[in-house]
Enzyme design. Structure first.
Site, PDB file in Angstrom:
ATOM      1  N   ASP A  56       0.853  -1.192   0.000  1.00  0.00           N
ATOM      2  CA  ASP A  56       0.000   0.000   0.000  1.00  0.00           C
ATOM      3  C   ASP A  56       0.887   1.239   0.000  1.00  0.00           C
ATOM      4  O   ASP A  56       1.102   1.870   1.032  1.00  0.00           O
ATOM      5  CB  ASP A  56      -0.898  -0.038   1.246  1.00  0.00           C
ATOM      6  CG  ASP A  56      -1.848   1.141   1.303  1.00  0.00           C
ATOM      7  OD1 ASP A  56      -1.915   1.906   0.315  1.00  0.00           O
ATOM      8  OD2 ASP A  56      -2.537   1.275   2.331  1.00  0.00           O
ATOM      9  N   LYS A  58       0.150   3.809  -1.919  1.00  0.00           N
ATOM     10  CA  LYS A  58      -0.739   4.921  -2.335  1.00  0.00           C
ATOM     11  C   LYS A  58      -0.021   5.808  -3.335  1.00  0.00           C
ATOM     12  O   LYS A  58       0.066   7.030  -3.173  1.00  0.00           O
ATOM     13  CB  LYS A  58      -1.177   5.756  -1.135  1.00  0.00           C
ATOM     14  CG  LYS A  58      -2.063   5.078  -0.138  1.00  0.00           C
ATOM     15  CD  LYS A  58      -3.510   5.137  -0.533  1.00  0.00           C
ATOM     16  CE  LYS A  58      -4.391   4.366   0.411  1.00  0.00           C
ATOM     17  NZ  LYS A  58      -3.865   3.839   1.620  1.00  0.00           N
ATOM     18  N   ASP A  61       1.661  10.139  -8.356  1.00  0.00           N
ATOM     19  CA  ASP A  61       2.686  11.060  -8.855  1.00  0.00           C
ATOM     20  C   ASP A  61       2.747  10.964 -10.373  1.00  0.00           C
ATOM     21  O   ASP A  61       1.923  10.286 -10.984  1.00  0.00           O
ATOM     22  CB  ASP A  61       4.041  10.681  -8.217  1.00  0.00           C
ATOM     23  CG  ASP A  61       4.899  11.901  -7.931  1.00  0.00           C
ATOM     24  OD1 ASP A  61       5.005  12.772  -8.823  1.00  0.00           O
ATOM     25  OD2 ASP A  61       5.463  11.989  -6.825  1.00  0.00           O
TER      26      ASP A  61
HETATM   27  P1  BMP Z   1      -7.413   0.237  10.645  1.00  0.00           P
HETATM   28  O1  BMP Z   1      -8.255  -1.041  10.526  1.00  0.00           O
HETATM   29  O2  BMP Z   1      -6.422   0.189  11.755  1.00  0.00           O
HETATM   30  O3  BMP Z   1      -8.250   1.476  10.628  1.00  0.00           O
HETATM   31  O4  BMP Z   1      -6.485   0.296   9.337  1.00  0.00           O
HETATM   32  C1  BMP Z   1      -6.989   0.570   8.065  1.00  0.00           C
HETATM   33  C2  BMP Z   1      -5.875   0.523   7.062  1.00  0.00           C
HETATM   34  O5  BMP Z   1      -6.421   0.787   5.763  1.00  0.00           O
HETATM   35  C3  BMP Z   1      -4.767   1.538   7.280  1.00  0.00           C
HETATM   36  O6  BMP Z   1      -3.557   0.981   6.798  1.00  0.00           O
HETATM   37  C4  BMP Z   1      -5.173   2.692   6.376  1.00  0.00           C
HETATM   38  O7  BMP Z   1      -4.059   3.436   5.912  1.00  0.00           O
HETATM   39  C5  BMP Z   1      -5.835   1.959   5.211  1.00  0.00           C
HETATM   40  N1  BMP Z   1      -6.865   2.721   4.490  1.00  0.00           N
HETATM   41  C6  BMP Z   1      -7.936   3.277   5.159  1.00  0.00           C
HETATM   42  O8  BMP Z   1      -8.068   3.167   6.375  1.00  0.00           O
HETATM   43  N2  BMP Z   1      -8.862   3.972   4.428  1.00  0.00           N
HETATM   44  C7  BMP Z   1      -8.787   4.124   3.080  1.00  0.00           C
HETATM   45  O9  BMP Z   1      -9.660   4.741   2.500  1.00  0.00           O
HETATM   46  C8  BMP Z   1      -7.713   3.535   2.410  1.00  0.00           C
HETATM   47  C9  BMP Z   1      -6.769   2.818   3.134  1.00  0.00           C
HETATM   48  O10 BMP Z   1      -5.777   2.232   2.507  1.00  0.00           O
END
Ligand code: BMP
Length: 218
Positions: A56, A58, A61
């Site tokens: 990931d 993201k 660029d």
């Molecule tokens: P958590 O379950 O701890 O909230 O983690 C969610 C993960 O998904 C994190 O790595 C975050 O960067 C990623 N993420 C997100 O939460 N929302 C998005 O829209 C896109 C993501 O990649």
């Protein structure tokens, strides 16, 4: 088959990850873990456990920068996440070529409250043009997952926001996602295995309840 992708945003003991791996479809590795461990230790931690590894980064660029980053980290992942908003020409067209032997996932919407789906139509157009293997769509807004599933019947939809961000396990699956991404509610738990098993169970219950809804066979 598991419908959980663990968002591995903190280092984890390999034995613990191995224990979790039997109940996971994959792991998502992003900047937090890459910066903590560096690429070679990330590889030592995640390889050989039978898990799909989604990097990931993201990416967002111009083409040469994204291709440069992707080529350096390509060996670490089976899949790569990029933003769709950068567009095709001079950006995602080259990334798609660079990652032709990997899965590409494009973010079509995000899970946090500040995201605006006013740009959905534009992102849809870009995503159709790039033709990635998968999409990232938010478990926190089921209407968007449903819309993405309707717009992309054959793509893999991975959905973050379950647990710590408030979405109920299984709810995004019922809206049409293939996998739910879960991070903190597993890795911050005092018993990650128990927490993961509870999520898997809740997903099963939800899928049974919503049979005939959007949930897909895996
Ligand atoms: P958590 O379950 O701890 O909230 O983690 C969610 C993960 O998904 C994190 O790595 C975050 O960067 C990623 N993420 C997100 O939460 N929302 C998005 O829209 C896109 C993501 O990649």
């Amino acid at each position: 088959m598991s419908r959980v992708i663990l968002s591995l945003d903190v280092p984890m003991d390999r034995e613990r990850l191995k224990e979790l791996s039997h109940h996971l479809a994959g792991v998502k590795v992003g900047w937090p873990l890459l910066l903590d461990l560096g690429p070679s230790k990330v590889s030592e931690l995640t390889k050989g456990l039978g898990l799909k590894v989604i990097l990931d980064l993201k990416l967002a660029d111009i083409d040469s920068t994204m291709v440069s980053i992707a080529s350096k980290l390509k060996s670490l992942g089976d899949g790569f996440i990029a933003h769709s908003f950068v567009g095709i020409d001079g950006a995602l067209d080259s990334l798609r070529r660079e990652l032709k032997d990997r899965e590409l996932y494009l973010v079509i919407s995000m899970s946090h409250p500040g995201w605006s789906d006013e740009v959905y139509q534009y992102l849809l157009q870009v995503t159709k043009g790039v033709n990635p293997e998968g999409l990232v769509a938010p478990a926190t807004r089921h209407s968007v997952v449903r819309r993405a599933r309707a717009d992309f019947p054959d793509k893999i939809i991975i959905s973050p926001g379950v647990g710590a961000q408030g979405a109920r396990p299984g709810s995004a699956l019922c809206a049409g996602a293939d996998f739910e991404i879960v991070g903190r509610s597993v890795y911050l738990s005092h018993s990650p295995l128990d927490s993961l098993l509870k999520i898997v169970k809740e997903q099963e219950v939800a899928i049974n309840e919503c049979k005939g809804g959007m949930a897909r066979e895996t």
